[in-house]
Motif scaffolding. Structure first.
Motif, PDB file in Angstrom:
ATOM      1  N   ARG A  34      -4.323   9.218  -4.741  1.00 42.17           N
ATOM      2  CA  ARG A  34      -4.197   7.909  -4.435  1.00 42.17           C
ATOM      3  C   ARG A  34      -3.332   7.502  -5.762  1.00 42.17           C
ATOM      4  NH1 ARG A  34      -9.027   7.573  -1.677  1.00 42.17           N
ATOM      5  NH2 ARG A  34     -10.303   7.202  -3.550  1.00 42.17           N
ATOM      6  N   ARG A  35      -3.585   8.222  -6.942  1.00 38.69           N
ATOM      7  CA  ARG A  35      -2.593   7.932  -7.971  1.00 38.69           C
ATOM      8  C   ARG A  35      -1.244   8.504  -7.767  1.00 38.69           C
ATOM      9  NH1 ARG A  35      -7.383   9.751 -10.567  1.00 38.69           N
ATOM     10  NH2 ARG A  35      -6.506  11.953 -11.159  1.00 38.69           N
ATOM     11  N   ARG A  36      -1.258   9.452  -7.092  1.00 39.42           N
ATOM     12  CA  ARG A  36       0.382  10.142  -6.710  1.00 39.42           C
ATOM     13  C   ARG A  36       1.039   9.036  -5.930  1.00 39.42           C
ATOM     14  NH1 ARG A  36       1.745  15.792  -4.289  1.00 39.42           N
ATOM     15  NH2 ARG A  36       4.294  15.640  -4.710  1.00 39.42           N
ATOM     16  N   LEU A  37       0.114   8.654  -4.982  1.00 37.67           N
ATOM     17  CA  LEU A  37       1.057   7.510  -4.106  1.00 37.67           C
ATOM     18  C   LEU A  37       1.268   6.264  -4.720  1.00 37.67           C
ATOM     19  CD1 LEU A  37      -1.681   7.797  -1.126  1.00 37.67           C
ATOM     20  CD2 LEU A  37       1.130   7.976  -1.023  1.00 37.67           C
ATOM     21  N   ILE A  38       0.361   5.758  -5.668  1.00 40.93           N
ATOM     22  CA  ILE A  38       0.961   4.577  -6.674  1.00 40.93           C
ATOM     23  C   ILE A  38       2.191   5.115  -7.380  1.00 40.93           C
ATOM     24  CG2 ILE A  38       0.169   3.327  -8.620  1.00 40.93           C
ATOM     25  CD1 ILE A  38      -2.696   3.490  -7.694  1.00 40.93           C
ATOM     26  N   LEU A  97       5.172   5.123  -5.012  1.00 37.99           N
ATOM     27  CA  LEU A  97       5.569   3.723  -4.748  1.00 37.99           C
ATOM     28  C   LEU A  97       6.202   2.805  -5.937  1.00 37.99           C
ATOM     29  CD1 LEU A  97       2.619   2.873  -2.284  1.00 37.99           C
ATOM     30  CD2 LEU A  97       5.041   3.293  -1.376  1.00 37.99           C
ATOM     31  N   ALA A  98       5.628   3.275  -6.932  1.00 36.71           N
ATOM     32  CA  ALA A  98       6.289   2.479  -8.147  1.00 36.71           C
ATOM     33  C   ALA A  98       8.072   2.949  -8.356  1.00 36.71           C
ATOM     34  CB  ALA A  98       5.385   2.921  -9.284  1.00 36.71           C
ATOM     35  N   GLU A  99       8.094   4.260  -7.928  1.00 34.64           N
ATOM     36  CA  GLU A  99       9.464   4.652  -8.117  1.00 34.64           C
ATOM     37  C   GLU A  99      10.468   4.117  -7.237  1.00 34.64           C
ATOM     38  OE1 GLU A  99       8.463   9.105  -8.266  1.00 34.64           O
ATOM     39  OE2 GLU A  99       8.096   8.881 -10.628  1.00 34.64           O
ATOM     40  N   ALA A 100       9.958   3.652  -6.136  1.00 36.04           N
ATOM     41  CA  ALA A 100      10.792   3.111  -4.896  1.00 36.04           C
ATOM     42  C   ALA A 100      10.413   1.789  -4.663  1.00 36.04           C
ATOM     43  CB  ALA A 100      10.423   4.059  -3.676  1.00 36.04           C
ATOM     44  N   GLU A 101      11.406   0.918  -3.976  1.00 38.58           N
ATOM     45  CA  GLU A 101      11.050  -0.136  -3.510  1.00 38.58           C
ATOM     46  C   GLU A 101       9.939  -0.246  -2.356  1.00 38.58           C
ATOM     47  OE1 GLU A 101      13.447  -4.135  -1.580  1.00 38.58           O
ATOM     48  OE2 GLU A 101      14.375  -2.889  -3.138  1.00 38.58           O
ATOM     49  N   GLU A 102      10.026   0.534  -1.543  1.00 38.70           N
ATOM     50  CA  GLU A 102       9.131   1.124  -0.305  1.00 38.70           C
ATOM     51  C   GLU A 102       9.448   1.926   0.270  1.00 38.70           C
ATOM     52  OE1 GLU A 102       9.155  -2.684   2.274  1.00 38.70           O
ATOM     53  OE2 GLU A 102      10.617  -1.740   3.266  1.00 38.70           O
ATOM     54  N   LYS A 103       8.505   2.661   0.936  1.00 43.68           N
ATOM     55  CA  LYS A 103       8.511   3.940   1.551  1.00 43.68           C
ATOM     56  C   LYS A 103       7.713   3.910   2.795  1.00 43.68           C
ATOM     57  CE  LYS A 103       9.340   7.138  -2.343  1.00 43.68           C
ATOM     58  NZ  LYS A 103      10.617   7.848  -1.994  1.00 43.68           N
ATOM     59  N   PRO A 104       8.320   4.318   3.982  1.00 46.91           N
ATOM     60  CA  PRO A 104       7.594   4.449   5.013  1.00 46.91           C
ATOM     61  C   PRO A 104       6.430   5.669   5.062  1.00 46.91           C
ATOM     62  CG  PRO A 104       9.584   5.474   5.588  1.00 46.91           C
ATOM     63  CD  PRO A 104       9.781   5.033   4.001  1.00 46.91           C
ATOM     64  N   LEU A 105       5.533   5.556   5.796  1.00 45.90           N
ATOM     65  CA  LEU A 105       4.486   6.621   5.897  1.00 45.90           C
ATOM     66  C   LEU A 105       4.798   7.819   6.034  1.00 45.90           C
ATOM     67  CD1 LEU A 105       1.485   7.329   5.907  1.00 45.90           C
ATOM     68  CD2 LEU A 105       1.445   6.767   8.540  1.00 45.90           C
ATOM     69  N   TYR A 144       5.323  14.414   0.667  1.00 46.26           N
ATOM     70  CA  TYR A 144       4.991  14.747  -0.591  1.00 46.26           C
ATOM     71  C   TYR A 144       3.367  15.554  -0.796  1.00 46.26           C
ATOM     72  CZ  TYR A 144       9.101  11.773  -2.028  1.00 46.26           C
ATOM     73  OH  TYR A 144      10.006  11.308  -2.402  1.00 46.26           O
ATOM     74  N   PHE A 145       2.670  15.585   0.502  1.00 47.56           N
ATOM     75  CA  PHE A 145       1.360  16.006   0.208  1.00 47.56           C
ATOM     76  C   PHE A 145       1.189  17.203   1.216  1.00 47.56           C
ATOM     77  CE2 PHE A 145       1.481  11.403  -1.167  1.00 47.56           C
ATOM     78  CZ  PHE A 145       0.958  11.804  -2.271  1.00 47.56           C
ATOM     79  N   GLN A 146       0.444  17.860   1.115  1.00 46.95           N
ATOM     80  CA  GLN A 146      -0.113  19.024   1.804  1.00 46.95           C
ATOM     81  C   GLN A 146      -1.304  18.492   2.824  1.00 46.95           C
ATOM     82  OE1 GLN A 146      -0.777  22.675  -0.369  1.00 46.95           O
ATOM     83  NE2 GLN A 146       1.482  23.009  -0.283  1.00 46.95           N
TER      84      GLN A 146
END
Length: 109
Positions: free
Chosen positions: A19-23, A26-34, A40-42
């Protein structure tokens, strides 16, 4: 969602490294789709979606539908609670480091 209406504690939400990585993503982009976040994850979309739900319940993530796609963006406002909590300990460590420095200077003399 206001802070009073949060379903989950912010500290609980950020306790997990995924969840910290997801944050961070998302902080690096305006928004991202699922589907993009999943790359980015296995783990599968369902697992990533569950982590996003936890973040959403804590008020850290906002989602919106664009056609069949769900897009996510960060709402960093609840992180202020974490920052405020850490600020107390920052003062604590600053004070203790100052005391240690004074002690070391006294020992040198």
């Amino acid at each position: 969602m206001s802070e009073d209406n949060r379903l989950r504690d912010v500290f609980d939400a950020i306790a997990d490294p995924t969840r910290r990585r997801l944050i961070r993503l998302l902080a690096e982009a305006e928004e991202k789709p699922l589907h993009e976040l999943t790359t980015y994850f296995q783990m599968g979309r369902t697992a990533v979606s569950k982590h996003l739900t936890v973040l959403k319940e804590a008020g850290l993530v906002v989602d919106r539908k664009v056609g069949r796609e769900t897009r996510y963006r960060l709402n960093a406002t609840p992180l202020r609670e974490v920052q405020d909590w850490l600020a107390f300990y920052s003062k604590f460590w600053s004070t203790n480091m100052l005391r240690l420095q004074q002690l070391l200077e006294e020992e040198e003399e």
